[in-house]
Write a protein that holds these residues in place. Structure first.
Motif, PDB file in Angstrom:
ATOM      1  N   ARG A  34     -14.766  18.335  27.390  1.00  0.00           N
ATOM      2  CA  ARG A  34     -14.676  18.766  25.993  1.00  0.00           C
ATOM      3  C   ARG A  34     -15.345  17.774  25.046  1.00  0.00           C
ATOM      4  O   ARG A  34     -15.905  18.159  24.025  1.00  0.00           O
ATOM      5  N   VAL A  35     -15.297  16.493  25.379  1.00  0.00           N
ATOM      6  CA  VAL A  35     -15.851  15.470  24.485  1.00  0.00           C
ATOM      7  C   VAL A  35     -17.153  14.866  25.003  1.00  0.00           C
ATOM      8  O   VAL A  35     -17.795  14.099  24.279  1.00  0.00           O
ATOM      9  N   ALA A  36     -17.569  15.211  26.219  1.00  0.00           N
ATOM     10  CA  ALA A  36     -18.799  14.633  26.768  1.00  0.00           C
ATOM     11  C   ALA A  36     -20.015  14.845  25.863  1.00  0.00           C
ATOM     12  O   ALA A  36     -20.837  13.926  25.708  1.00  0.00           O
ATOM     13  N   PRO A  37     -20.182  16.029  25.221  1.00  0.00           N
ATOM     14  CA  PRO A  37     -21.351  16.192  24.343  1.00  0.00           C
ATOM     15  C   PRO A  37     -21.319  15.308  23.101  1.00  0.00           C
ATOM     16  O   PRO A  37     -22.346  15.186  22.419  1.00  0.00           O
ATOM     17  N   MET A  38     -20.188  14.704  22.792  1.00  0.00           N
ATOM     18  CA  MET A  38     -20.055  13.858  21.606  1.00  0.00           C
ATOM     19  C   MET A  38     -20.370  12.396  21.893  1.00  0.00           C
ATOM     20  O   MET A  38     -20.368  11.573  20.968  1.00  0.00           O
ATOM     21  N   MET A  39     -20.645  12.077  23.147  1.00  0.00           N
ATOM     22  CA  MET A  39     -20.878  10.684  23.524  1.00  0.00           C
ATOM     23  C   MET A  39     -22.317  10.261  23.258  1.00  0.00           C
ATOM     24  O   MET A  39     -23.250  11.040  23.465  1.00  0.00           O
ATOM     25  N   PRO A  40     -22.531   9.024  22.800  1.00  0.00           N
ATOM     26  CA  PRO A  40     -23.906   8.524  22.634  1.00  0.00           C
ATOM     27  C   PRO A  40     -24.625   8.476  23.974  1.00  0.00           C
ATOM     28  O   PRO A  40     -24.006   8.292  25.031  1.00  0.00           O
ATOM     29  N   ALA A  41     -25.938   8.634  23.935  1.00  0.00           N
ATOM     30  CA  ALA A  41     -26.743   8.545  25.153  1.00  0.00           C
ATOM     31  C   ALA A  41     -26.461   7.241  25.873  1.00  0.00           C
ATOM     32  O   ALA A  41     -26.348   6.180  25.258  1.00  0.00           O
ATOM     33  N   GLY A  42     -26.335   7.328  27.203  1.00  0.00           N
ATOM     34  CA  GLY A  42     -26.055   6.135  27.995  1.00  0.00           C
ATOM     35  C   GLY A  42     -24.585   5.853  28.185  1.00  0.00           C
ATOM     36  O   GLY A  42     -24.228   4.871  28.838  1.00  0.00           O
ATOM     37  N   THR A  43     -23.727   6.697  27.627  1.00  0.00           N
ATOM     38  CA  THR A  43     -22.285   6.538  27.814  1.00  0.00           C
ATOM     39  C   THR A  43     -21.691   7.861  28.269  1.00  0.00           C
ATOM     40  O   THR A  43     -22.320   8.920  28.192  1.00  0.00           O
ATOM     41  N   ARG A  44     -20.457   7.795  28.726  1.00  0.00           N
ATOM     42  CA  ARG A  44     -19.729   8.980  29.165  1.00  0.00           C
ATOM     43  C   ARG A  44     -18.260   8.791  28.821  1.00  0.00           C
ATOM     44  O   ARG A  44     -17.825   7.655  28.535  1.00  0.00           O
ATOM     45  N   PRO A  45     -17.473   9.859  28.840  1.00  0.00           N
ATOM     46  CA  PRO A  45     -16.049   9.687  28.555  1.00  0.00           C
ATOM     47  C   PRO A  45     -15.386   8.754  29.567  1.00  0.00           C
ATOM     48  O   PRO A  45     -15.630   8.850  30.769  1.00  0.00           O
ATOM     49  N   ASP A  46     -14.571   7.860  29.085  1.00  0.00           N
ATOM     50  CA  ASP A  46     -13.767   7.001  29.953  1.00  0.00           C
ATOM     51  C   ASP A  46     -12.548   7.819  30.373  1.00  0.00           C
ATOM     52  O   ASP A  46     -11.865   8.415  29.527  1.00  0.00           O
ATOM     53  N   VAL A  47     -12.272   7.848  31.663  1.00  0.00           N
ATOM     54  CA  VAL A  47     -11.289   8.780  32.220  1.00  0.00           C
ATOM     55  C   VAL A  47     -10.176   8.019  32.904  1.00  0.00           C
ATOM     56  O   VAL A  47     -10.405   7.022  33.598  1.00  0.00           O
ATOM     57  N   ARG A  48      -8.971   8.513  32.710  1.00  0.00           N
ATOM     58  CA  ARG A  48      -7.790   7.989  33.392  1.00  0.00           C
ATOM     59  C   ARG A  48      -7.017   9.166  33.960  1.00  0.00           C
ATOM     60  O   ARG A  48      -6.633  10.075  33.223  1.00  0.00           O
ATOM     61  N   ASP A  49      -6.794   9.191  35.268  1.00  0.00           N
ATOM     62  CA  ASP A  49      -6.069  10.274  35.936  1.00  0.00           C
ATOM     63  C   ASP A  49      -6.626  11.647  35.576  1.00  0.00           C
ATOM     64  O   ASP A  49      -5.889  12.613  35.329  1.00  0.00           O
ATOM     65  N   GLY A  50      -7.965  11.741  35.499  1.00  0.00           N
ATOM     66  CA  GLY A  50      -8.623  13.017  35.309  1.00  0.00           C
ATOM     67  C   GLY A  50      -8.758  13.485  33.876  1.00  0.00           C
ATOM     68  O   GLY A  50      -9.347  14.542  33.630  1.00  0.00           O
ATOM     69  N   VAL A  51      -8.223  12.726  32.928  1.00  0.00           N
ATOM     70  CA  VAL A  51      -8.332  13.120  31.519  1.00  0.00           C
ATOM     71  C   VAL A  51      -8.830  11.937  30.702  1.00  0.00           C
ATOM     72  O   VAL A  51      -8.803  10.787  31.143  1.00  0.00           O
ATOM     73  N   THR A  52      -9.298  12.238  29.502  1.00  0.00           N
ATOM     74  CA  THR A  52      -9.594  11.209  28.530  1.00  0.00           C
ATOM     75  C   THR A  52      -8.752  11.479  27.296  1.00  0.00           C
ATOM     76  O   THR A  52      -7.902  12.389  27.318  1.00  0.00           O
ATOM     77  N   TYR A  53      -8.953  10.722  26.237  1.00  0.00           N
ATOM     78  CA  TYR A  53      -8.030  10.808  25.097  1.00  0.00           C
ATOM     79  C   TYR A  53      -8.783  10.844  23.772  1.00  0.00           C
ATOM     80  O   TYR A  53      -9.901  10.322  23.656  1.00  0.00           O
ATOM     81  N   VAL A  54      -8.153  11.483  22.806  1.00  0.00           N
ATOM     82  CA  VAL A  54      -8.609  11.504  21.421  1.00  0.00           C
ATOM     83  C   VAL A  54      -7.539  10.806  20.596  1.00  0.00           C
ATOM     84  O   VAL A  54      -6.350  11.137  20.694  1.00  0.00           O
ATOM     85  N   GLY A  55      -7.951   9.832  19.791  1.00  0.00           N
ATOM     86  CA  GLY A  55      -7.003   9.055  18.998  1.00  0.00           C
ATOM     87  C   GLY A  55      -7.139   9.313  17.511  1.00  0.00           C
ATOM     88  O   GLY A  55      -8.247   9.481  16.989  1.00  0.00           O
ATOM     89  N   LEU A  56      -6.007   9.352  16.835  1.00  0.00           N
ATOM     90  CA  LEU A  56      -5.919   9.394  15.371  1.00  0.00           C
ATOM     91  C   LEU A  56      -5.182   8.129  14.966  1.00  0.00           C
ATOM     92  O   LEU A  56      -4.008   7.958  15.308  1.00  0.00           O
ATOM     93  N   ILE A  57      -5.864   7.232  14.248  1.00  0.00           N
ATOM     94  CA  ILE A  57      -5.338   5.880  14.061  1.00  0.00           C
ATOM     95  C   ILE A  57      -5.419   5.468  12.599  1.00  0.00           C
ATOM     96  O   ILE A  57      -6.492   5.115  12.109  1.00  0.00           O
TER      97      ILE A  57
END
Length: 245
Positions: A34-57
């Motif tokens: 879901r968030v992979a297209p939002m990543m800058p070139a050369g990076t990918r979502p960091d994954v933990r136990d098959g999911v990644t996270y969206v933060g509101l801080i």
């Protein structure tokens, strides 16, 4: 891979320093695709136990300054609320990717956009503290969508003596990935390990996450709510990330 709450050494000169206070982490688990297209070139979502996270801080920025110089008067203290994702590059550098950063200083928002291409916005913001309850409010002024924002109310709970893997994954991010001048950069930072506390979400009315390209997510129950004690952080020189191609 389990991240460490302890920062790596920051080599070279500092370019910025600041203190983060009255900070709350609210996070949702999402499919990495879901968030992979939002990543800058050369990076990918960091994954933990098959999911990644969206933060509101939301938090308070204090005594921000450049290098080893003094804090910038007035402009160095402001409220911020950011929406962020979690990234890793091919060299194994873990970081965050900001989707938006609300600030109540127009000059800060303009300067950060011009100098670092970080998506700062200008907003009307407030923080009310009553005992252990923190009440954050924000409403975007510029750019569109004007009026985006909301309210987060959280109760600060007991200290977490031994943070679990998820708490470390979303908090111990000693760098950020950003796209600037047609290239992807990793900007390292360092600070003492977070002092984390349990957080009780008393109320959430938010459309910043939707404005950041993730509609509907803020209506779901978060996977994690934490409140953090203040930390003083330093940022090092940006480093190029090799684009995959």
């Amino acid at each position: 891979m389990t991240l460490s709450p302890f920062p790596p050494d920051l080599t070279g000169p500092w370019i910025m320093r600041q203190t983060w206070a009255d900070l709350t982490f609210v996070h949702w688990a999402v499919d990495p695709e879901r968030v992979a297209p939002m990543m800058p070139a050369g990076t990918r979502p960091d994954v933990r136990d098959g999911v990644t996270y969206v933060g509101l801080i939301p938090f308070v920025m204090q005594r921000a300054g450049f290098g080893r110089g003094p804090a910038v008067p007035w402009l160095g203290d402001f409220l911020e609320t950011n929406v962020r994702l979690y990234s890793v590059d091919d060299e194994g550098r873990h970081g965050v990717v900001f989707r938006s950063l609300e600030a109540n200083r127009l000059a800060v928002s303009l300067g950060a956009r011009l100098a670092f291409a970080t998506p700062y916005t200008w907003a009307r913001m407030s923080l009310h503290r009553e005992g252990d309850v923190l009440d954050y409010r924000t409403r975007r002024r510029w750019p569109s969508p004007r009026g985006a924002g909301g309210r987060i109310t959280v109760r600060r709970g007991p200290v977490i003596a031994e943070p679990d893997d998820l708490s470390v994954f979303i908090s111990a991010r000693f760098g950020l990935h950003t796209r600037h001048l047609g290239r992807t950069w990793w900007v390292p930072n360092t600070h003492a390990p977070w002092g984390l506390r349990q957080g009780e979400l008393l109320g959430l009315d938010d459309d910043l996450v939707a404005a950041a390209g993730l509609p509907g997510l803020a209506h779901e129950a978060p996977a994690s709510v934490l409140v953090a004690d203040p930390v003083h952080t330093k940022f090092g020189l940006p480093r190029l990330v090799a684009d995959r191609g």
